[in-house]
Design an enzyme around this catalytic site. Structure first.
Site, PDB file in Angstrom:
ATOM      1  N   ASP A   8       0.864  -1.165   0.000  1.00 13.28           N
ATOM      2  CA  ASP A   8       0.000   0.000   0.000  1.00 13.28           C
ATOM      3  C   ASP A   8       0.909   1.225   0.000  1.00 13.28           C
ATOM      4  OD1 ASP A   8      -2.490   1.445   0.242  1.00 13.28           O
ATOM      5  OD2 ASP A   8      -1.928   1.812   2.330  1.00 13.28           O
ATOM      6  N   ASP A  10       0.052   4.997   0.964  1.00 14.52           N
ATOM      7  CA  ASP A  10      -0.082   5.944   2.068  1.00 14.52           C
ATOM      8  C   ASP A  10      -0.124   5.190   3.401  1.00 14.52           C
ATOM      9  OD1 ASP A  10      -0.409   7.494  -0.175  1.00 14.52           O
ATOM     10  OD2 ASP A  10      -2.491   8.028   0.224  1.00 14.52           O
ATOM     11  N   GLN A  52      -6.925   5.621  -4.511  1.00 13.22           N
ATOM     12  CA  GLN A  52      -6.691   7.061  -4.601  1.00 13.22           C
ATOM     13  C   GLN A  52      -8.010   7.794  -4.846  1.00 13.22           C
ATOM     14  OE1 GLN A  52      -3.836   8.861  -3.952  1.00 13.22           O
ATOM     15  NE2 GLN A  52      -3.246   6.882  -3.101  1.00 13.22           N
TER      16      GLN A  52
END
Length: 166
Positions: A8, A10, A52
């Site tokens: 992943d 973030d 996103q």
């Protein structure tokens, strides 16, 4: 077929500062460079899989997201850490932009679409692969794709990577 590590973005590779998309938002997690180098040295394909929704929410454009991802890949590469591919899902059920509205897009984690697409595109061995995420939705996407999932609690990614079986 090659095993992969799916990451992943973030909260795992970079600090989650709330919809990071500007160049100044890019802060690598402690140990990110060392962890990615470790996986590179072990012959793993390194793939980023990232929801996103900031694109769908109108916070930034698809082009800005792609430029930010390219900058992240370049910053890691500058330090000898290779990311082989980035898969991003800009879709969300509450999108303000109709192009990105989808009630349950197959790529949006917890769905496994990005992982499965990467496996096809890059000839990956999913049973020998694993995913590191910081949310339950990351782990669920891994489970649905037949990949081991590991929950990253934050902190130093290299130290966390050293605790994993590969």
């Amino acid at each position: 077929m090659t095993p992969a590590v799916f990451l992943d973005r973030d909260g795992v590779l970079i600090e989650d500062v709330g919809y990071p998309h500007r160049d100044e938002d890019l802060r690598l997690m402690p140990g990110a460079v060392e962890a990615v180098r470790r996986w590179n040295d072990r012959g793993l394909v390194t793939v980023v899989v990232t929801n996103q929704s900031g694109v769908a929410r109108g916070l930034f454009s698809l082009e800005r997201m792609e430029a930010f991802n390219a900058l992240m890949v370049a910053r890691l590469a500058d330090q000898g850490a290779r990311i082989d591919a980035v898969y991003a899902c800009p879709f969300h059920g509450e999108a303000v932009d109709d192009r990105y509205r989808h009630p349950d897009h197959p790529d949006r984690k917890p769905n496994p679409g990005m992982i499965l697409r990467a496996a096809r595109d890059l000839d990956l061995d999913l049973p020998r692969s694993f995913l590191i995420g910081d949310r339950d939705s990351d782990l669920e996407a891994a489970r649905r794709a037949g990949v081991a999932g590991h929950l990253f609690p934050g902190g130093d990614l290299a130290a966390f990577a050293a605790t994993l079986p590969i």
